[in-house]
Design a protein around this motif. Structure first.
Motif, PDB file in Angstrom:
ATOM      1  N   ARG A 216      36.770  54.383-117.128  1.00 27.91           N
ATOM      2  CA  ARG A 216      36.100  55.625-116.735  1.00 27.91           C
ATOM      3  C   ARG A 216      36.700  56.826-117.485  1.00 27.91           C
ATOM      4  NH1 ARG A 216      35.782  60.031-113.069  1.00 27.91           N
ATOM      5  NH2 ARG A 216      38.009  59.952-112.657  1.00 27.91           N
ATOM      6  N   MET A 217      38.020  56.926-117.505  1.00 31.01           N
ATOM      7  CA  MET A 217      38.637  58.075-118.164  1.00 31.01           C
ATOM      8  C   MET A 217      38.496  57.981-119.683  1.00 31.01           C
ATOM      9  SD  MET A 217      39.298  60.146-115.887  1.00 31.01           S
ATOM     10  CE  MET A 217      40.207  61.472-116.687  1.00 31.01           C
ATOM     11  N   ARG A 218      38.389  56.780-120.194  1.00 36.31           N
ATOM     12  CA  ARG A 218      38.177  56.636-121.635  1.00 36.31           C
ATOM     13  C   ARG A 218      36.779  57.118-122.022  1.00 36.31           C
ATOM     14  NH1 ARG A 218      41.619  52.067-124.407  1.00 36.31           N
ATOM     15  NH2 ARG A 218      43.621  52.811-123.678  1.00 36.31           N
ATOM     16  N   ARG A 219      35.828  56.942-121.089  1.00 38.47           N
ATOM     17  CA  ARG A 219      34.480  57.477-121.355  1.00 38.47           C
ATOM     18  C   ARG A 219      34.526  59.010-121.320  1.00 38.47           C
ATOM     19  NH1 ARG A 219      32.890  53.060-118.242  1.00 38.47           N
ATOM     20  NH2 ARG A 219      32.687  54.320-116.356  1.00 38.47           N
ATOM     21  N   VAL A 220      35.292  59.562-120.354  1.00 36.97           N
ATOM     22  CA  VAL A 220      35.448  61.018-120.291  1.00 36.97           C
ATOM     23  C   VAL A 220      36.015  61.520-121.616  1.00 36.97           C
ATOM     24  CG1 VAL A 220      36.792  62.890-119.212  1.00 36.97           C
ATOM     25  CG2 VAL A 220      35.696  61.150-117.767  1.00 36.97           C
TER      26      VAL A 220
END
Ligand SMILES: [Zn+2]
Ligand SMILES: [Zn+2]
Length: 289
Positions: free
Chosen positions: A213-217
């Motif tokens: 999720r944070m890598r997508r952010v």
């Protein structure tokens, strides 16, 4: 039996007895100590073929050694026993380099071993073990991403005005450094060397960039050069982390106290209810991690 080991068998391994062999090993050998650093276990390392010196910070437990040798027969004999004491007579403790929690490295080691074994069998030559030694060396002194694990007083990469978004060296090297070296505006804001976070809580700090999720952010931040978006997402996540972390610790303390209490009357319904709540909290965090 660990799924990951089974996955390695996907390569054209047709021996029907392989599974039985692994099961037989699991029957007699102690399980992999995983995260635990043990000094009273037997460990194996990989030695440089030129000087016979074992690669530092690389150790595998007895069970994983047996697995490796059963899966990749041409590798047999290359992993040798590590001395139990160092030059000063102190017992040496190690952590298994093939622990499954170290998923990225585990996968890399196994893929390489499978490759070396396949080539060696096909060409009837000794495996090119120097490639494995280089990989182990490459990992030897690099801190690994510990994902959600909080560590007190560890140094991190972060943007000085956003210390809530801490990134470990491994994730920094993988996702931020390449953008910073191309002079990306947001990536360049990160301190290039790790620093302690001032005023962190006593639990310490964890990496904020390991989850999908944070890598997508982060991908979106890179695409739009949008620091405000990163800040908003990082702060939301931090607030959830603090709130859920606190509740989780409180619940864990209650459950521990109840388990320790001698009278059975303390358990029962309350215990179950708190346990359910703990699972809910853990589930909720999965949406934020
Ligand atoms: Zn192990
Ligand atoms: Zn990380």
């Amino acid at each position: 039996m660990r799924l990951a080991w089974l996955l390695t068998i996907k390569q054209e391994r047709k021996e029907p007895d392989l599974m039985y062999r692994l099961t037989a090993i699991a029957d007699v050998e102690q399980p992999c100590p995983q995260e635990h650093e043990l000094s009273n276990a037997v460990w194996y390392g990989i030695a440089d073929q030129r000087d016979g010196i074992h690669v530092k910070n690389f150790a595998i437990c007895q069970r994983d050694l047996k697995y490796v040798e059963a899966l990749f027969p041409t590798i047999r004999g290359y992993f040798t026993r590590l001395p139990s004491h160092n030059a000063y007579g102190q017992r040496q403790s190690h952590r298994c380099s093939l622990r499954t929690s170290s998923i990225k490295r585990f996968q890399k080691y196994l893929d390489l071993l499978a490759d070396l074994d396949e080539v060696a069998q096909r060409t009837s030559r000794a495996p090119d073990i120097s490639r494995f030694i280089s990989l182990a060396r490459e990992h030897a002194f690099k801190d690994e991403c510990l994902r959600d694990e909080h560590i007190p007083r560890r140094a991190w990469h972060f943007i000085p005005s956003l210390p809530e978004f801490t990134v470990c060296s491994e994730c920094y090297d993988e996702l931020i450094y390449p953008a910073a070296s191309k002079r990306h505006a947001v990536a360049k804001l990160f301190n290039p060397s790790t620093k302690l976070v001032i005023g962190e809580s006593s639990e310490g700090t964890a990496c904020c960039l390991w989850s999908p999720r944070m890598r997508r952010v982060w991908e979106r931040v890179l695409a739009d050069s949008d620091f405000a978006y990163l800040k908003r997402k990082a702060m939301e996540r931090k607030r959830a982390e603090v709130r859920l972390g606190l509740e989780k610790r409180e619940l864990a303390t209650w459950l521990q106290n109840m388990s320790n209490a001698r009278s059975g009357s303390y358990r029962g319904e309350d215990f179950e209810r708190l346990r359910r709540r703990l699972r809910e909290v853990e589930e909720e965090w999965k949406g934020w991690e």
